[in-house]
Design a protein around this motif. Structure first.
Motif, mmCIF file in Angstrom:
data_model
loop_
_atom_site.group_PDB
_atom_site.id
_atom_site.type_symbol
_atom_site.label_atom_id
_atom_site.label_comp_id
_atom_site.label_asym_id
_atom_site.label_seq_id
_atom_site.Cartn_x
_atom_site.Cartn_y
_atom_site.Cartn_z
ATOM 1 N N THR A 32 0.825 -1.216 0.000
ATOM 2 C CA THR A 32 0.000 0.000 0.000
ATOM 3 C C THR A 32 0.856 1.261 0.000
ATOM 4 N N HIS A 33 2.105 1.140 0.475
ATOM 5 C CA HIS A 33 2.997 2.281 0.619
ATOM 6 C C HIS A 33 4.380 1.914 0.074
ATOM 7 N N GLN A 55 0.762 4.991 -1.786
ATOM 8 C CA GLN A 55 1.236 6.230 -1.183
ATOM 9 C C GLN A 55 2.759 6.156 -1.175
ATOM 10 N N ASN A 82 3.275 4.544 10.396
ATOM 11 C CA ASN A 82 1.919 4.982 10.059
ATOM 12 C C ASN A 82 1.234 3.987 9.134
ATOM 13 N N ALA A 83 1.955 3.561 8.115
ATOM 14 C CA ALA A 83 1.405 2.607 7.156
ATOM 15 C C ALA A 83 1.064 1.284 7.838
ATOM 16 N N ASN A 86 -1.869 1.357 10.300
ATOM 17 C CA ASN A 86 -3.165 1.443 9.633
ATOM 18 C C ASN A 86 -3.453 0.258 8.719
ATOM 19 N N GLY A 88 -1.444 -1.188 6.513
ATOM 20 C CA GLY A 88 -0.778 -1.181 5.219
ATOM 21 C C GLY A 88 0.428 -2.100 5.186
ATOM 22 N N VAL A 90 4.442 -2.091 3.349
ATOM 23 C CA VAL A 90 5.397 -1.119 2.816
ATOM 24 C C VAL A 90 6.519 -1.814 2.054
#
Length: 179
Positions: A32-33, A55, A82-83, A86, A88, A90
């Motif tokens: 997601t990141h 992102q 943060n990812a 939540n 996510g 990375v």
């Protein structure tokens, strides 16, 4: 393995830029990141390919032993935390996934899992065998351990990256005229 990405911690992947261009691979791994680490000369080549899907966090540093990585570690950690917090996943990459991005992932593992430099380095290398940060980056990783440890222990206060930068600004030297 050099051309593939590896999962270092749950939800944290490390690899070369070529993996960041493979939308199907990224989606198969539920990325997601993306943390993209490159120097200014690579900016047009190593660019975000799928901003509508992921992102991105871009860090501009060169693969030079004299390049300062430590000022970038807190922001990279914050983005990754943060990812992951939540839900996510990375992917961290530089051009080859050999020097710059592994240095950032080792720093992340050191600080997050509370491993010393040698433990974190071995841990990441056992998952991505071809990693080999340049000697200047290795020195900085060793220097980073007491920095984040001290920051974490000061009154239990969690500093933001901006606060860290302000704390690092040196006071001016006293005037020679002072008695």
């Amino acid at each position: 393995m050099r051309r593939q990405m590896q999962e270092i911690l749950p939800g944290l992947f490390l690899g070369p830029y070529s993996c960041s261009k493979d939308l199907e691979l990224l989606q198969q791994n539920a990325i997601t990141h993306i943390v993209s680490i490159r120097d200014s000369s690579e900016k047009k080549i190593l660019r975000p390919r799928f901003p509508e899907h992921f992102q991105y966090f871009e860090i501009e540093v060169s693969d030079s032993p004299n390049e300062r990585l430590i000022p970038h570690f807190p922001q990279a950690k914050s983005f990754i935390d943060n990812a992951l917090y939540n839900g996510g996943r990375v992917f961290v990459h530089c051009n080859g996934g050999i020097s710059r991005s592994p240095a950032f992932v080792v720093a992340y593992v050191m600080e997050t899992v509370k491993m010393d430099y040698q433990q974190a380095y071995s841990y990441v290398q056992n998952r991505r065998f071809c990693m080999n940060p340049n000697e200047g980056f290795k020195v900085q990783l060793k220097e980073y351990e007491p920095i984040y440890s001290a920051r974490d222990s000061i009154s239990g206060h969690q500093y933001t990256p901006g606060e860290i930068e302000r704390q690092a600004v040196r006071r001016p030297a006293p005037d020679d005229d002072d008695p």
